[in-house]
Design a protein around this motif. Structure first.
Motif, PDB file in Angstrom:
ATOM      1  N   MET A 173       1.095   3.481   7.118  1.00  0.00           N
ATOM      2  CA  MET A 173       1.917   3.877   5.843  1.00  0.00           C
ATOM      3  C   MET A 173       3.388   4.970   6.824  1.00  0.00           C
ATOM      4  O   MET A 173       4.659   5.428   5.867  1.00  0.00           O
ATOM      5  N   GLY A 174       2.385   6.038   7.203  1.00  0.00           N
ATOM      6  CA  GLY A 174       3.941   7.143   7.660  1.00  0.00           C
ATOM      7  C   GLY A 174       5.183   6.594   8.359  1.00  0.00           C
ATOM      8  O   GLY A 174       6.279   6.963   7.992  1.00  0.00           O
ATOM      9  N   THR A 213      15.106  -2.525   6.048  1.00  0.00           N
ATOM     10  CA  THR A 213      15.783  -1.833   5.211  1.00  0.00           C
ATOM     11  C   THR A 213      15.064  -1.058   5.123  1.00  0.00           C
ATOM     12  O   THR A 213      13.583  -0.789   5.280  1.00  0.00           O
ATOM     13  N   ALA A 214      16.056   0.237   4.248  1.00  0.00           N
ATOM     14  CA  ALA A 214      15.500   1.480   4.336  1.00  0.00           C
ATOM     15  C   ALA A 214      13.705   1.555   2.923  1.00  0.00           C
ATOM     16  O   ALA A 214      13.392   1.515   2.750  1.00  0.00           O
ATOM     17  N   PHE A 215      14.887   0.166   2.256  1.00  0.00           N
ATOM     18  CA  PHE A 215      13.789  -0.782   0.993  1.00  0.00           C
ATOM     19  C   PHE A 215      12.843  -1.008   1.179  1.00  0.00           C
ATOM     20  O   PHE A 215      11.718  -0.344   1.440  1.00  0.00           O
ATOM     21  N   SER A 216      13.089  -1.739   2.921  1.00  0.00           N
ATOM     22  CA  SER A 216      11.632  -3.135   2.926  1.00  0.00           C
ATOM     23  C   SER A 216      10.587  -2.064   3.905  1.00  0.00           C
ATOM     24  O   SER A 216       9.510  -1.905   3.504  1.00  0.00           O
ATOM     25  N   TYR A 223      -5.204  -0.597   1.287  1.00  0.00           N
ATOM     26  CA  TYR A 223      -5.648  -0.643   2.737  1.00  0.00           C
ATOM     27  C   TYR A 223      -6.307   1.215   2.809  1.00  0.00           C
ATOM     28  O   TYR A 223      -7.391   0.974   3.194  1.00  0.00           O
ATOM     29  N   ILE A 224      -5.701   2.134   2.653  1.00  0.00           N
ATOM     30  CA  ILE A 224      -6.427   3.415   2.530  1.00  0.00           C
ATOM     31  C   ILE A 224      -7.368   3.643   1.578  1.00  0.00           C
ATOM     32  O   ILE A 224      -8.444   4.247   1.703  1.00  0.00           O
ATOM     33  N   GLY A 225      -7.357   2.631   0.331  1.00  0.00           N
ATOM     34  CA  GLY A 225      -8.216   3.101  -0.450  1.00  0.00           C
ATOM     35  C   GLY A 225      -9.358   2.413  -0.575  1.00  0.00           C
ATOM     36  O   GLY A 225     -10.481   2.796   0.084  1.00  0.00           O
ATOM     37  N   TRP A 226      -9.270   0.677  -0.017  1.00  0.00           N
ATOM     38  CA  TRP A 226     -10.540   0.495   1.133  1.00  0.00           C
ATOM     39  C   TRP A 226     -10.819   1.320   1.756  1.00  0.00           C
ATOM     40  O   TRP A 226     -12.561   1.099   1.398  1.00  0.00           O
ATOM     41  N   ASN A 227     -10.610   1.952   2.689  1.00  0.00           N
ATOM     42  CA  ASN A 227     -11.814   2.630   4.279  1.00  0.00           C
ATOM     43  C   ASN A 227     -12.014   3.472   3.034  1.00  0.00           C
ATOM     44  O   ASN A 227     -13.056   3.950   3.650  1.00  0.00           O
ATOM     45  N   PHE A 228     -11.700   4.729   2.115  1.00  0.00           N
ATOM     46  CA  PHE A 228     -12.470   5.036   1.196  1.00  0.00           C
ATOM     47  C   PHE A 228     -13.928   4.351   0.817  1.00  0.00           C
ATOM     48  O   PHE A 228     -15.361   4.943   0.644  1.00  0.00           O
ATOM     49  N   PHE A 244       7.211  -0.858   2.570  1.00  0.00           N
ATOM     50  CA  PHE A 244       6.156  -2.163   2.848  1.00  0.00           C
ATOM     51  C   PHE A 244       4.541  -0.583   3.518  1.00  0.00           C
ATOM     52  O   PHE A 244       3.194  -0.581   3.145  1.00  0.00           O
ATOM     53  N   GLY A 245       5.185   0.820   3.699  1.00  0.00           N
ATOM     54  CA  GLY A 245       4.898   1.688   3.617  1.00  0.00           C
ATOM     55  C   GLY A 245       3.733   2.346   2.154  1.00  0.00           C
ATOM     56  O   GLY A 245       2.586   3.033   2.715  1.00  0.00           O
TER      57      GLY A 245
END
Length: 152
Positions: free
Chosen positions: A122-123, A76-79, A90-95, A83-84
């Motif tokens: 994410m996008g 759905t739009a919410f899910s 995870y992006i924070g983990w990369n940094f 998820f995004g």
């Protein structure tokens, strides 16, 4: 892009994300040694042991489960939005581990691929959520117009 095409693109993106999770998870599960050797610097590869390989396999099993759920669910739009937004850590983990945090130097330069993949997840998920919200709004507007016509 026409609405049916956008909805088909949503489904294709969902399938692509699910396939990526399932495939990369299977790789971690089946051959954790190569994942560790490819992703970490030699200092940390040398510290690998049975526990490291077990954790890598567990990570892979979780990623496969996530991919299978994504691939078989009616999102759905919410899910999609949830998820995004769930990609932010995870992006924070990369940094944290790749450049600015105290654990910099743990992973090698190939980690930018993980960063790009997480941005795509994410996008793409946020875009899919927006498309499904727009579809729901358009459907509601069409229902309202139909009711108005029936009243006349």
């Amino acid at each position: 892009m026409a609405q049916p095409q956008r909805l088909e693109t949503v489904r294709r993106l969902q399938t692509a994300i699910a396939t990526a999770y399932t495939t990369l998870g299977a790789w971690c599960l089946v051959h954790p040694y190569s994942v560790i050797a490819l992703g970490f610097t030699p200092k940390y590869v040398a510290m690998s042991n049975a526990t490291t390989y077990l954790f890598t396999r567990c990570f892979g099993a979780q990623a496969m489960t996530c991919g299978l759920v994504l691939g078989t669910s009616d999102m759905t739009a919410f899910s999609f939005t949830a998820f995004g937004l769930a990609m932010i850590p995870y992006i924070g983990w990369n940094f944290w581990f790749s450049g600015i945090g105290p654990s910099r130097g743990m992973v090698n330069s190939l980690m930018w691929l993980d960063f790009v993949g997480n941005l795509f997840f994410m996008g793409g998920s946020l875009w899919c959520g927006q498309v499904l919200r727009e579809e729901a709004t358009a459907a509601k507007k069409g229902d309202d117009e139909r009711r108005d016509l029936l009243r006349d």
